[in-house]
Design an enzyme around this catalytic site. Sequence first.
Site, PDB file in Angstrom:
ATOM      1  NE  ARG A  75      -3.245  -0.066   2.910  1.00 16.16           N
ATOM      2  CZ  ARG A  75      -3.722  -0.470   4.098  1.00 16.16           C
ATOM      3  NH1 ARG A  75      -3.535   0.263   5.171  1.00 16.16           N
ATOM      4  NH2 ARG A  75      -4.368  -1.627   4.182  1.00 16.16           N
ATOM      5  CG  HIS A 120      -0.925  -3.246   4.294  1.00 19.85           C
ATOM      6  ND1 HIS A 120      -1.125  -4.440   3.645  1.00 19.85           N
ATOM      7  CD2 HIS A 120      -1.797  -3.236   5.344  1.00 19.85           C
ATOM      8  CE1 HIS A 120      -2.076  -5.124   4.257  1.00 19.85           C
ATOM      9  NE2 HIS A 120      -2.501  -4.419   5.296  1.00 19.85           N
ATOM     10  CG  ASP A 127      -5.043  -6.645   4.955  1.00 17.42           C
ATOM     11  OD1 ASP A 127      -4.380  -6.939   5.969  1.00 17.42           O
ATOM     12  OD2 ASP A 127      -5.301  -5.471   4.622  1.00 17.42           O
ATOM     13  CD  GLU A 185      -6.857  -4.601  10.638  1.00 22.83           C
ATOM     14  OE1 GLU A 185      -7.169  -3.404  10.599  1.00 22.83           O
ATOM     15  OE2 GLU A 185      -5.941  -5.099   9.938  1.00 22.83           O
ATOM     16  CG  HIS A 188      -2.907  -6.840   9.402  1.00 28.00           C
ATOM     17  ND1 HIS A 188      -2.863  -5.667   8.674  1.00 28.00           N
ATOM     18  CD2 HIS A 188      -1.722  -6.916  10.048  1.00 28.00           C
ATOM     19  CE1 HIS A 188      -1.703  -5.067   8.876  1.00 28.00           C
ATOM     20  NE2 HIS A 188      -0.991  -5.813   9.700  1.00 28.00           N
TER      21      HIS A 188
END
Length: 207
Positions: A75, A120, A127, A185, A188
Amino acid sequence: MEQGLPEGFVYLRDVDASIAYDIKYATKDNLLGRVVAGYQANVCICTLALAEALARLQAHLRSQNLALLVFETYRPEMAGTDVFHWTQDLSAQSTKAEYYPNVAKEDFYDLGYVVRQSAHTRGSTVDLTLVDLQTEQALDMGTPFDFMDSASHPADLTVSAQVYSNRQFLQQVMQEHGFNGIETEWWHFTLANEPFPENYFTFPVAV
């Protein structure tokens, strides 16, 4: 023609084309309800180390009639900035019912659901979920990806026994293949031996 990637990064499909992915931030099907800054294509980019680890994991899972479905890997930093500004825009609430019905989005950072500098962006975090190859359906994990709520915690006990079992299986198999999860999460995971633990990258997700 694929864009030139920094040394140590690859397109996941070039390492293992059998791994399915749907990069949610490159679509409108996500927490923001729109394409996030820095995403120019629905492609999966990550470090070579992550891609090779996922390929080994995929081979292991396929022997159990399971497979990976990836929602997010690398990301760019600009995406994190975009998400931060979105959390501060209290007029943008179109996805509240679907992704954060019980939480005020301005509290995401205080609650630890979002961080300003995401793992990320180092390229070795993923994910994902699991798919049953017989039914071609994702295993029931109880909540969608990016559902901002305690119900997304892997150890949450309010979910059904089957959901809890699915989450614990995912946590176990990821750990066995060199990944660390987080408490908030279920989807993740970060490669324990990531190649760029101190580097945050800015290049776009593009072809």
